[in-house]
Design a protein around this motif. Structure first.
Motif, PDB file in Angstrom:
ATOM      1  N   PHE A 153       1.114  11.536  -8.464  1.00  0.00           N
ATOM      2  CA  PHE A 153       2.204  10.578  -8.398  1.00  0.00           C
ATOM      3  C   PHE A 153       2.361   9.760  -9.676  1.00  0.00           C
ATOM      4  O   PHE A 153       3.379   9.099  -9.852  1.00  0.00           O
ATOM      5  CB  PHE A 153       2.006   9.649  -7.196  1.00  0.00           C
ATOM      6  N   GLY A 154       1.360   9.787 -10.542  1.00  0.00           N
ATOM      7  CA  GLY A 154       1.503   9.038 -11.773  1.00  0.00           C
ATOM      8  C   GLY A 154       0.186   8.711 -12.445  1.00  0.00           C
ATOM      9  O   GLY A 154      -0.900   9.131 -11.999  1.00  0.00           O
ATOM     10  N   LYS A 155       0.282   7.940 -13.494  1.00  0.00           N
ATOM     11  CA  LYS A 155      -0.856   7.624 -14.364  1.00  0.00           C
ATOM     12  C   LYS A 155      -1.555   6.341 -13.912  1.00  0.00           C
ATOM     13  O   LYS A 155      -0.905   5.341 -13.622  1.00  0.00           O
ATOM     14  CB  LYS A 155      -0.341   7.472 -15.806  1.00  0.00           C
ATOM     15  N   ASN A 156      -2.879   6.399 -13.850  1.00  0.00           N
ATOM     16  CA  ASN A 156      -3.722   5.226 -13.584  1.00  0.00           C
ATOM     17  C   ASN A 156      -3.412   4.557 -12.249  1.00  0.00           C
ATOM     18  O   ASN A 156      -3.533   3.333 -12.108  1.00  0.00           O
ATOM     19  CB  ASN A 156      -3.579   4.188 -14.709  1.00  0.00           C
ATOM     20  N   LEU A 157      -3.045   5.349 -11.243  1.00  0.00           N
ATOM     21  CA  LEU A 157      -2.676   4.767  -9.952  1.00  0.00           C
ATOM     22  C   LEU A 157      -3.873   4.559  -9.026  1.00  0.00           C
ATOM     23  O   LEU A 157      -3.760   3.894  -8.003  1.00  0.00           O
ATOM     24  CB  LEU A 157      -1.637   5.655  -9.257  1.00  0.00           C
ATOM     25  N   LEU A 325      13.418   8.432 -13.953  1.00  0.00           N
ATOM     26  CA  LEU A 325      13.571   7.186 -13.190  1.00  0.00           C
ATOM     27  C   LEU A 325      12.656   7.190 -11.965  1.00  0.00           C
ATOM     28  O   LEU A 325      12.052   6.167 -11.621  1.00  0.00           O
ATOM     29  CB  LEU A 325      15.028   7.001 -12.769  1.00  0.00           C
ATOM     30  N   LYS A 326      12.540   8.335 -11.319  1.00  0.00           N
ATOM     31  CA  LYS A 326      11.635   8.444 -10.164  1.00  0.00           C
ATOM     32  C   LYS A 326      10.194   8.180 -10.600  1.00  0.00           C
ATOM     33  O   LYS A 326       9.446   7.477  -9.907  1.00  0.00           O
ATOM     34  CB  LYS A 326      11.747   9.829  -9.538  1.00  0.00           C
ATOM     35  N   HIS A 327       9.800   8.732 -11.750  1.00  0.00           N
ATOM     36  CA  HIS A 327       8.455   8.475 -12.259  1.00  0.00           C
ATOM     37  C   HIS A 327       8.255   6.978 -12.508  1.00  0.00           C
ATOM     38  O   HIS A 327       7.203   6.423 -12.189  1.00  0.00           O
ATOM     39  CB  HIS A 327       8.229   9.233 -13.569  1.00  0.00           C
ATOM     40  N   MET A 328       9.260   6.331 -13.082  1.00  0.00           N
ATOM     41  CA  MET A 328       9.169   4.898 -13.352  1.00  0.00           C
ATOM     42  C   MET A 328       9.019   4.101 -12.065  1.00  0.00           C
ATOM     43  O   MET A 328       8.396   3.040 -12.035  1.00  0.00           O
ATOM     44  CB  MET A 328      10.390   4.430 -14.138  1.00  0.00           C
ATOM     45  N   GLY A 329       9.580   4.628 -10.976  1.00  0.00           N
ATOM     46  CA  GLY A 329       9.487   3.967  -9.681  1.00  0.00           C
ATOM     47  C   GLY A 329       8.076   3.922  -9.120  1.00  0.00           C
ATOM     48  O   GLY A 329       7.798   3.147  -8.194  1.00  0.00           O
ATOM     49  N   GLN A 330       7.153   4.742  -9.687  1.00  0.00           N
ATOM     50  CA  GLN A 330       5.752   4.741  -9.237  1.00  0.00           C
ATOM     51  C   GLN A 330       4.899   3.733  -9.993  1.00  0.00           C
ATOM     52  O   GLN A 330       3.710   3.592  -9.722  1.00  0.00           O
ATOM     53  CB  GLN A 330       5.157   6.148  -9.428  1.00  0.00           C
ATOM     54  N   ASN A 334       5.620  -2.496 -10.276  1.00  0.00           N
ATOM     55  CA  ASN A 334       6.760  -2.658  -9.381  1.00  0.00           C
ATOM     56  C   ASN A 334       6.366  -3.429  -8.126  1.00  0.00           C
ATOM     57  O   ASN A 334       5.242  -3.302  -7.633  1.00  0.00           O
ATOM     58  CB  ASN A 334       7.332  -1.291  -8.987  1.00  0.00           C
ATOM     59  N   GLU A 335       7.301  -4.231  -7.619  1.00  0.00           N
ATOM     60  CA  GLU A 335       7.047  -5.035  -6.429  1.00  0.00           C
ATOM     61  C   GLU A 335       8.214  -4.920  -5.464  1.00  0.00           C
ATOM     62  O   GLU A 335       9.380  -5.010  -5.869  1.00  0.00           O
ATOM     63  CB  GLU A 335       6.854  -6.511  -6.812  1.00  0.00           C
ATOM     64  N   SER A 336       7.882  -4.725  -4.186  1.00  0.00           N
ATOM     65  CA  SER A 336       8.881  -4.719  -3.100  1.00  0.00           C
ATOM     66  C   SER A 336      10.039  -3.771  -3.382  1.00  0.00           C
ATOM     67  O   SER A 336      11.190  -4.069  -3.070  1.00  0.00           O
ATOM     68  CB  SER A 336       9.416  -6.145  -2.880  1.00  0.00           C
ATOM     69  N   GLY A 337       9.722  -2.641  -3.985  1.00  0.00           N
ATOM     70  CA  GLY A 337      10.742  -1.639  -4.243  1.00  0.00           C
ATOM     71  C   GLY A 337      11.589  -1.887  -5.480  1.00  0.00           C
ATOM     72  O   GLY A 337      12.464  -1.082  -5.805  1.00  0.00           O
TER      73      GLY A 337
END
Length: 372
Positions: A153-157, A325-330, A334-337
């Protein structure tokens, strides 16, 4: 050792405070630095194949007389996975380490993140020391206690905030660093000027930047000291990124999206993505009327003058704006969507935009694709 070039910084975090020691020749005195934080004779060293081939003999000589257990991993971002983390933990368990023993992260940002996370969870936490070997890790990732691995889902999650006992930064280790890795590290140096130190950016622009890339010893020591001092000050105010620490991620939200799109296969280094991400952040801020065009042009011109990666080099990763943009959403900020971005008002002044306009970002990414 050139004592006049040895500098020490304090990361002031109360009972979790520690020193960063910076200068040439420090690897040879590593055992003495260990004595200041841990009396243990048992040490696990986590490194990668590239670093071990170049510097393995030197660190073994520096730790002669101590009981060491060396874990050598392949190089590259792909190592930051659950499977590889489990391999490291299994090796520590088989060797019988306990949480009073010491772990050393001996490598670049990947090893620092992976080893630091392993230290944070091994028997609920064992002490570790960072010995960073790349410019990127020396100026940024070895300081501040962020440890993590990646997933699909992404980096450093997946990670933890876990501070080292000490950071021992030997600038001599950079002499074997490939030019590409050096430039990747320079992106993080540049970040510190752009996010809050316009005088530092002026100095980089006036020639200090090229001196760093030419491995001038005094320039390297200055750059590492300024970068680490800036980061230490911010981390002391906000250790767990609840506020001002997010500013350290200038360029990272765009950059992490590019990294995920590239697939962590070595085609795109983290610092290269940050270089491009900072140019994107400045250009997006201009599009939004937040930043003067002249400042964004200065950033682009400096990237060009130092032959750093730019947006124009990333056309192969810009083909799907919606995916980016989807990647940035992970992103972890980010807070509360809502999408959080670190954006500039000008060179040396940035702010946290916690409700970035997703449609505006998508239009911007689409524009970049169409211009490619």
């Amino acid at each position: 050792m050139t004592d006049t070039l040895i500098q020490t910084l304090d990361v002031a975090l109360g009972e979790r405070s520690y020193d960063i020691v910076i200068g040439p020749g420090l690897l040879g005195s590593l055992s003495q630095h260990i004595e200041t934080v841990s009396p243990t004779a048992r040490i696990a060293i986590i490194t990668d194949e590239t670093v071990y081939e170049l510097h393995g003999q030197a660190i073994e000589q520096a730790l002669a007389g101590r009981q060491t257990h060396i874990i050598i991993r392949p190089a590259g971002e792909a190592q930051k996975s659950l499977a590889n983390l489990e391999d490291i933990l299994d090796s520590l368990f088989r060797a019988g380490f306990d949480r009073s023993d010491l772990l050393i992260a001996f490598g670049g940002g990947v090893i620092g993140d992976l080893a630091g996370f392993a230290a944070s969870i091994y028997k609920r936490g064992m002490p570790f020391i960072q010995v960073p070997t790349t410019l990127l890790s020396q100026v940024d990732s070895s300081v501040g206690g962020k440890t993590a691995i990646n997933n699909q889902f992404g980096k450093n999650l997946i990670g933890a905030f876990y501070q080292p006992q000490k950071v021992v930064t030997d600038t001599d280790l950079l002499k074997t660093l490939p030019a590409r890795q050096l430039k990747a590290g320079y992106a993080e140096v540049l970040k510190y000027g752009l996010l809050g130190d316009p005088a530092f950016f002026d100095a980089l622009e006036a020639g200090l930047g090229q001196d760093i890339l030419d491995l001038d010893e005094a320039a390297l020591t200055k750059a590492i000291h300024v970068s680490c001092a800036t980061k230490a000050k911010i981390v002391a105010q906000d250790e767990r990124e609840g506020g001002v620490r997010a500013l350290l991620n200038l360029g990272h939200t765009f950059g992490h999206a590019l990294e995920l799109e590239a697939g962590y296969d070595g085609d795109l280094l983290h610092g290269e993505a940050v270089s491009v991400g900072m140019e994107m952040a400045f250009r997006f801020a201009v599009e939004q009327g937040l930043c003067p065009v002249a400042d964004a042009d200065r950033v682009s011109a400096h990237l060009a003058a130092t032959d750093m990666p730019r947006i124009s080099d990333m056309t192969h990763l810009l083909h799907d704006p919606a995916a980016l943009l989807k990647h940035m959403g992970q992103d972890k900020k980010n807070e509360s969507g809502h999408l959080t971005l670190i954006l500039p008002r000008k060179i040396g002044e940035t702010f946290i935009e916690k409700r970035a306009d997703r449609e505006a970002v998508l239009r911007f990414l689409t524009q970049l694709r169409d211009e490619a």
